[in-house]
Write a protein that holds these residues in place. Structure first.
Motif, mmCIF file in Angstrom:
data_model
loop_
_atom_site.group_PDB
_atom_site.id
_atom_site.type_symbol
_atom_site.label_atom_id
_atom_site.label_comp_id
_atom_site.label_asym_id
_atom_site.label_seq_id
_atom_site.Cartn_x
_atom_site.Cartn_y
_atom_site.Cartn_z
ATOM 1 N N LEU A 35 0.836 -1.194 0.000
ATOM 2 C CA LEU A 35 0.000 0.000 0.000
ATOM 3 C C LEU A 35 0.873 1.246 0.000
ATOM 4 O O LEU A 35 1.792 1.369 0.811
ATOM 5 N N VAL A 36 0.576 2.161 -0.905
ATOM 6 C CA VAL A 36 1.331 3.405 -1.027
ATOM 7 C C VAL A 36 0.550 4.573 -0.428
ATOM 8 O O VAL A 36 1.081 5.379 0.334
ATOM 9 N N ALA A 37 -0.728 4.680 -0.810
ATOM 10 C CA ALA A 37 -1.538 5.814 -0.361
ATOM 11 C C ALA A 37 -3.011 5.442 -0.422
ATOM 12 O O ALA A 37 -3.405 4.585 -1.221
ATOM 13 N N ALA A 38 -3.797 6.109 0.417
ATOM 14 C CA ALA A 38 -5.237 5.861 0.455
ATOM 15 C C ALA A 38 -5.960 7.170 0.678
ATOM 16 O O ALA A 38 -5.419 8.100 1.310
ATOM 17 N N ILE A 39 -7.192 7.237 0.168
ATOM 18 C CA ILE A 39 -8.014 8.427 0.351
ATOM 19 C C ILE A 39 -9.442 7.976 0.626
ATOM 20 O O ILE A 39 -9.950 7.060 -0.015
ATOM 21 N N THR A 40 -10.062 8.613 1.606
ATOM 22 C CA THR A 40 -11.422 8.235 1.966
ATOM 23 C C THR A 40 -12.426 8.812 0.972
ATOM 24 O O THR A 40 -12.120 9.746 0.219
ATOM 25 N N ARG A 41 -13.628 8.237 0.976
ATOM 26 C CA ARG A 41 -14.697 8.816 0.163
ATOM 27 C C ARG A 41 -14.926 10.253 0.625
ATOM 28 O O ARG A 41 -14.837 10.542 1.828
#
Length: 116
Positions: A47-53
């Protein structure tokens, strides 16, 4: 069905920048968190990056903090990964991901190569 299509990879010199895009279809995009992963040969996908809805919250792997930025445009059903100050160790195939319940969906990936 859910489809994710990544683009924007390529060859870049150390210190350079790239912006990856992932266009989604087949889902109500705005309802889902989105993620970017990367994978090098013989290793697991990380995993590199995540963004929420809604884009209200983001998270990054320690190795990319301060250099990469994830963002989204719900009207375009697209998630982006802006990558700055690229290093040779960022070389990998980058994938976007969305989880619908217990089912994860992946794009085909886009190759990023950082080399002089």
């Amino acid at each position: 069905q859910v489809q994710l299509v990544e683009s924007g990879g390529g060859l870049v010199q150390p210190g350079g920048s790239l912006r990856l895009s992932c266009v989604a279809s087949g889902l109500i995009f705005s309802m889902y968190d989105m993620r970017w992963y990367r994978q090098t040969p013989g290793k697991e996908r990380d995993l590199v990056a995540a963004i929420t809805r809604g884009g209200g919250s983001t998270a990054y792997a320690d190795s990319v903090k301060g250099r990469f930025t994830i963002s989204r445009d719900d009207a375009k059903m697209t998630v982006y990964l802006q990558m700055n100050s690229l290093k040779p160790e960022d070389t990998a195939v980058y994938y976007c991901n969305v989880a619908l319940g217990w089912v994860g969906h992946w794009g085909q990936g886009t190759q990023v190569t950082v080399s002089s």
